[in-house]
Write an enzyme that holds these catalytic residues in place. Structure first.
Site, PDB file in Angstrom:
ATOM      1  N   GLY A  52      -6.218 -95.681 -29.420  1.00  7.41           N
ATOM      2  CA  GLY A  52      -7.402 -95.727 -30.275  1.00  7.41           C
ATOM      3  C   GLY A  52      -8.346 -94.573 -30.035  1.00  7.41           C
ATOM      4  O   GLY A  52      -9.345 -94.430 -30.717  1.00  7.41           O
ATOM      5  N   CYS A  53      -8.034 -93.738 -29.044  1.00  6.48           N
ATOM      6  CA  CYS A  53      -8.891 -92.593 -28.733  1.00  6.48           C
ATOM      7  C   CYS A  53      -8.359 -91.341 -29.414  1.00  6.48           C
ATOM      8  O   CYS A  53      -7.153 -91.137 -29.485  1.00  6.48           O
ATOM      9  CB  CYS A  53      -8.942 -92.353 -27.227  1.00  6.48           C
ATOM     10  N   THR A  54      -9.263 -90.518 -29.887  1.00  5.56           N
ATOM     11  CA  THR A  54      -8.886 -89.246 -30.482  1.00  5.56           C
ATOM     12  C   THR A  54      -8.353 -88.314 -29.387  1.00  5.56           C
ATOM     13  O   THR A  54      -7.350 -87.651 -29.559  1.00  5.56           O
ATOM     14  CB  THR A  54     -10.103 -88.588 -31.174  1.00  5.56           C
ATOM     15  N   SER A  55      -9.058 -88.277 -28.278  1.00  9.88           N
ATOM     16  CA  SER A  55      -8.606 -87.481 -27.138  1.00  9.88           C
ATOM     17  C   SER A  55      -7.783 -88.390 -26.228  1.00  9.88           C
ATOM     18  O   SER A  55      -7.709 -89.592 -26.441  1.00  9.88           O
ATOM     19  CB  SER A  55      -9.806 -86.909 -26.387  1.00  9.88           C
TER      20      SER A  55
END
Length: 135
Positions: free
Chosen positions: A50-53
């Protein structure tokens, strides 16, 4: 100290800053306080979805409490990881299973971070709850 008290402490720290840029810089500075994260812990099982990074979280159980370590490859996210670890580490498994707070709303993070970063925070909390469920 309860999870709610820890959230309140961080909220008070963030509320100290008048503008979003100062809050943003403060969050970046928090990320610099993260403990060294072992390279061998940067494995798929520890990735937060769920994290972009990229974000990694690990857990350790001591005396019936969970302790977390984490890191990210993005400087602002490291600060968010630090805040999440401060809030949830050193909590009992039961506390973590039962916690039901909108951390983003409580800390007014929507004023400072993008929706993608917000979903990353939600992903971190889900991973922590998952660790608690499986502990």
């Amino acid at each position: 100290m309860s999870i709610e008290q820890r959230v309140q402490n961080i909220k008070e720290d963030l509320d100290f800053f008048d503008d979003e840029l100062a809050k943003y810089e403060y969050i970046i500075d928090l990320g610099k306080k993260l403990e060294e994260f072992k390279q061998e812990d940067k494995i798929p099982a520890n990735i937060v979805h769920g994290c972009t990074s990229q974000v990694w979280l690990t857990k350790e159980i001591k005396d019936g409490k969970l302790f977390f370590k984490g890191t990210s490859d993005a400087i602002i996210v490291k600060g968010l990881v630090y805040m999440i670890l401060e809030i949830f580490s050193n909590s009992t498994i039961e506390e973590l299973k039962e916690v039901d707070m909108d951390i983003i709303h409580e800390l007014k993070l929507s004023e400072v971070i993008t929706p993608n970063r917000q979903s990353g925070v939600i992903g971190m909390i889900k991973k922590i709850k998952e660790y608690a469920q499986n502990a």
